[in-house]
Design a protein around this motif. Structure first.
Motif: not given
Length: 258
Positions: A131-132, A237-240, A224-230, A163-169
């Motif tokens: 999810g997003d 977090d995705a790298k960790k 699978f991480f999708v992250v905005p460049t902003t 599927f991790s879309l623009d996820s945080v936390g």
């Protein structure tokens, strides 16, 4: 579904008993109309919205459903109970809904999918979840902390990917510090609303238990991480997370019109 859609949809299926948030116990199942010689893989979408807003139906859901149906998936979109609206009077209130209720509901929905999706042509042992934003974080914790799914008669082995879309936390305590407040005080308020304030954490600790970074290891499904460049902190977090999972994080940059 419209006549030209590649799926039929069964809406508002109850995956659990009704509660004080109408509609939060419901899910929708989108079934491809094309014939299949074998059970289809299943994609379960858990919506985002900061743990306090969002819905299983949105203006973009038909695009998601069409994309997944065209790819041969049975697509499921689920609701779950939410924390209070940040702009409302109950935000940060004493008896508000917060962790782990969102996760317990999402796990119950996945348990329903595991038991019943074969009736819709889906294979419960070939499941992707994602999810997003908050939905991606919820999916990640469910897939890395087996107790949630085990309580619903499931195994994380049924989850083939996230599927991790623009996820945080992924690391909740990191976002509760004074340093993070200087970066984004509004976002920190959202986290306090969903996971507990500093005072509440002292009385009943939950931050670590809500952090997938504390449970991820090489036995877990890939993400699978999708992250905005902003959003550089989300890249971090995705790298960790990828390191904990033993994944090599290959970066692919893609420009999209918005």
């Amino acid at each position: 579904a419209r006549a030209d859609d590649p799926y039929t949809v069964e809406s508002d299926i109850a995956y659990g008993p009704a509660n004080d948030q109408p509609g939060s116990n419901l899910l929708d199942v989108y079934v491809p109309t094309a014939e299949s010689a074998k059970p289809r893989p299943v994609f379960v979408w858990i919506h985002g919205g900061g743990w306090f807003t969002g819905d299983k139906v949105s203006s973009t859901m038909p695009f998601k459903a069409k994309t997944l149906a065209d790819a041969g998936f049975v697509f499921v979109s689920v609701n779950y109970r939410l924390s209070p609206d940040l702009a409302g009077p109950l935000a940060l209130s004493k008896n508000r809904l917060r962790f782990p209720t969102h996760y317990l509901d999402a796990a119950r929905a996945l348990g329903w999918v595991s038991k019943h999706i074969s009736q819709y042509g889906g294979n419960p042992d070939r499941m992707l979840i994602g999810g997003d934003s908050a939905g991606g974080q919820i999916s990640t914790l469910l897939a890395t902390k087996p107790s949630y799914l085990k309580a619903r008669g499931m195994s994380t082995r049924q989850i083939k990917g996230i599927f991790s879309l623009d996820s945080v936390g992924f690391d909740v305590p990191r976002m509760m510090t004074p340093a993070y407040k200087r970066i984004n005080a509004g976002f920190q308020k959202m986290m306090f609303n969903a996971f507990g304030t500093a005072a509440e954490q002292k009385r009943s600790p939950h931050w670590a238990a809500a952090s997938p970074i504390n449970f991820a290891d090489r036995s877990d499904p890939p993400i699978f991480f999708v992250v905005p460049t902003t959003a550089p902190d989300r890249w971090a977090d995705a790298k960790k997370m990828s390191a904990k999972l033993g994944q090599r994080l290959g970066l692919v940059y893609h420009r999209v019109k918005t």
